[in-house]
Design a protein around this motif. Structure first.
Motif, PDB file in Angstrom:
ATOM      1  N   LEU A  73       0.847  -1.206   0.000  1.00 25.22           N
ATOM      2  CA  LEU A  73       0.000   0.000   0.000  1.00 25.22           C
ATOM      3  C   LEU A  73       0.878   1.249   0.000  1.00 25.22           C
ATOM      4  CD1 LEU A  73      -2.950  -0.807   2.475  1.00 25.22           C
ATOM      5  CD2 LEU A  73      -3.039  -0.696  -0.007  1.00 25.22           C
ATOM      6  N   ASP A  74       1.913   1.214   0.823  1.00 25.20           N
ATOM      7  CA  ASP A  74       2.857   2.336   0.897  1.00 25.20           C
ATOM      8  C   ASP A  74       3.508   2.626  -0.441  1.00 25.20           C
ATOM      9  OD1 ASP A  74       2.632   3.345   3.355  1.00 25.20           O
ATOM     10  OD2 ASP A  74       4.370   2.325   4.259  1.00 25.20           O
ATOM     11  N   SER A  75       3.823   1.533  -1.153  1.00 17.44           N
ATOM     12  CA  SER A  75       4.521   1.702  -2.439  1.00 17.44           C
ATOM     13  C   SER A  75       3.620   2.365  -3.486  1.00 17.44           C
ATOM     14  CB  SER A  75       5.036   0.359  -2.949  1.00 17.44           C
ATOM     15  OG  SER A  75       3.961  -0.421  -3.432  1.00 17.44           O
ATOM     16  N   PHE A  76       2.322   2.399  -3.244  1.00 19.03           N
ATOM     17  CA  PHE A  76       1.410   3.033  -4.198  1.00 19.03           C
ATOM     18  C   PHE A  76       1.189   4.521  -3.936  1.00 19.03           C
ATOM     19  CE2 PHE A  76       0.633  -1.193  -5.664  1.00 19.03           C
ATOM     20  CZ  PHE A  76       0.220  -1.044  -6.983  1.00 19.03           C
ATOM     21  N   THR A  77       1.785   5.053  -2.887  1.00 21.80           N
ATOM     22  CA  THR A  77       1.664   6.499  -2.697  1.00 21.80           C
ATOM     23  C   THR A  77       2.703   7.180  -3.573  1.00 21.80           C
ATOM     24  OG1 THR A  77       3.115   6.446  -0.789  1.00 21.80           O
ATOM     25  CG2 THR A  77       0.769   6.368  -0.338  1.00 21.80           C
ATOM     26  N   GLY A  78       2.415   8.449  -3.894  1.00 25.03           N
ATOM     27  CA  GLY A  78       3.290   9.176  -4.814  1.00 25.03           C
ATOM     28  C   GLY A  78       2.737   9.071  -6.225  1.00 25.03           C
ATOM     29  N   LYS A  79       3.571   9.273  -7.205  1.00 26.00           N
ATOM     30  CA  LYS A  79       3.108   9.244  -8.600  1.00 26.00           C
ATOM     31  C   LYS A  79       3.045   7.809  -9.107  1.00 26.00           C
ATOM     32  CE  LYS A  79       3.989  13.859 -10.200  1.00 26.00           C
ATOM     33  NZ  LYS A  79       4.590  14.579  -9.072  1.00 26.00           N
ATOM     34  N   ILE A  80       1.911   7.459  -9.659  1.00 32.95           N
ATOM     35  CA  ILE A  80       1.761   6.120 -10.223  1.00 32.95           C
ATOM     36  C   ILE A  80       1.307   6.216 -11.677  1.00 32.95           C
ATOM     37  CG2 ILE A  80       1.165   5.057  -7.989  1.00 32.95           C
ATOM     38  CD1 ILE A  80      -1.794   4.955  -9.351  1.00 32.95           C
ATOM     39  N   LYS A  81       1.517   5.157 -12.413  1.00 31.57           N
ATOM     40  CA  LYS A  81       1.020   5.086 -13.799  1.00 31.57           C
ATOM     41  C   LYS A  81      -0.259   4.259 -13.770  1.00 31.57           C
ATOM     42  CE  LYS A  81       4.755   6.449 -16.479  1.00 31.57           C
ATOM     43  NZ  LYS A  81       5.094   7.563 -15.556  1.00 31.57           N
ATOM     44  N   GLN A  82      -1.239   4.711 -14.524  1.00 33.05           N
ATOM     45  CA  GLN A  82      -2.500   3.992 -14.513  1.00 33.05           C
ATOM     46  C   GLN A  82      -3.104   3.961 -15.908  1.00 33.05           C
ATOM     47  OE1 GLN A  82      -6.030   5.644 -12.342  1.00 33.05           O
ATOM     48  NE2 GLN A  82      -5.721   3.888 -10.993  1.00 33.05           N
TER      49      GLN A  82
END
Lengths: 227, 79
Positions: free
Chosen positions: A16-25
């Motif tokens: 879950l932590d690794s998904f904070t910040g900028k992600i590609k979707q």
């Protein structure tokens, strides 16, 4: 979020932590936008509750983030897979669940109480002012004398401005009376720091007028100077 | 922890002190319910399973006895 397999809490927290910040979707197949990968920012993910394979969390995201997709992607990274079971918006812009949120049932009761029992309290609670909805916009407050022309579609002239919030050219503006009433919405012609150095000209181009003309008097030109 | 705009303090510039005539207009907080029914807003807790459009339509029907004829909606979610 419903997990498709066993996942340790430790792994869940770190993923879950690794998904904070900028992600590609990549937007889902059935979406209202073009299906091409785009970047979105996840501001926070707070894990609230785990019950077996069901996980409740709160997430703050940039607009245009697909949560169903986010959960799918979290599931992939966890290895087990996951899907979204329920989604509730608790906040948008400056508004949250705490700002007099009402259900359709409340609304029905409010109308009944108002009409049948002459009790307007629930209706009073339920129907808020338009100003409250638009409170996130930068404001430009104008003199009483400037109000009626704006109601008739005139732009906001610099000499009529009494106070203003910071904004940039092109920003949507809440054109307000000194009492805080919404007169109209408009688009800023100039940055606020530029226009405060100017003596005349149009600061905001009026777009949608909400206030009815005649709410404020139509002042004669000679009266305006003497105020 | 919060959303980016929640940490931004808006700066207000006062160009001059000026009074407003209490004979015209009204502070929005004092606006009557009748006026708010003409231009107002409802923060609706939409039940899951129905579309926002349907919810707005139902709200319009509920408020019809109070002569509300127009309702729109915004801030909805595509999950």
């Amino acid at each position: 979020m419903h997990l498709h397999g066993e996942v340790t809490e430790q792994l869940l927290v770190s993923v879950l932590d690794s998904f904070t910040g900028k992600i590609k979707q990549l937007p889902p197949v059935r979406s209202h936008v073009k299906r091409q990968e785009r970047e979105r920012e996840i501001f926070y993910i707070d894990l609230l509750e785990i019950q077996g394979k069901d996980v409740l969390f709160r997430v703050g995201v940039q607009s245009g983030t697909y949560i169903r997709k986010l959960i799918h992607d979290i599931g992939q990274k966890l290895g087990a897979g996951a899907h979204m079971t329920e989604l509730r918006r608790t906040k948008v812009s400056h508004l949250s669940e705490k700002d007099r949120l009402v259900t359709l049932q409340d609304l029905e009761d409010a109308v009944y109480l108002y009409l049948q029992e002459s009790d307007g309290r629930l209706l009073d609670f339920s129907i808020q002012t338009i100003e409250k909805a638009l409170d996130f916009l930068p404001k430009v407050m104008v003199s009483d004398t400037a109000v009626d022309p704006i109601c008739l579609g005139a732009g906001v002239a610099i000499p009529g401005i009494v106070r203003l919030d910071d904004f940039k050219a092109g920003d949507r503006i809440f054109i307000s009376t000194l009492k805080g009433e919404l007169i109209a919405l408009g688009d800023a012609v100039l940055d606020s720091d530029k226009l405060i150095k100017m003596k005349k000209g149009i600061a905001v181009k009026t777009d949608s007028v909400i206030m009815l003309p005649g709410t404020y008097p139509r002042y004669k030109r000679k009266d305006i100077g003497s105020q | 922890m919060g959303l980016p705009f929640e940490n931004v303090k808006r700066r207000t510039i006062v160009l001059r002190e000026e009074a407003t005539d209490s004979g015209y207009g009204l502070n929005p907080e004092e606006r009557s319910i009748e006026e708010r029914l003409k231009t107002g807003f409802i923060l609706l807790d939409k039940p899951p399973g129905i579309r926002s459009k349907t919810a707005a339509h139902i709200a319009k029907k509920i408020l019809a006895p109070l002569d509300v004829t127009k309702i729109g909606y915004s801030g909805t979610l595509e999950d």
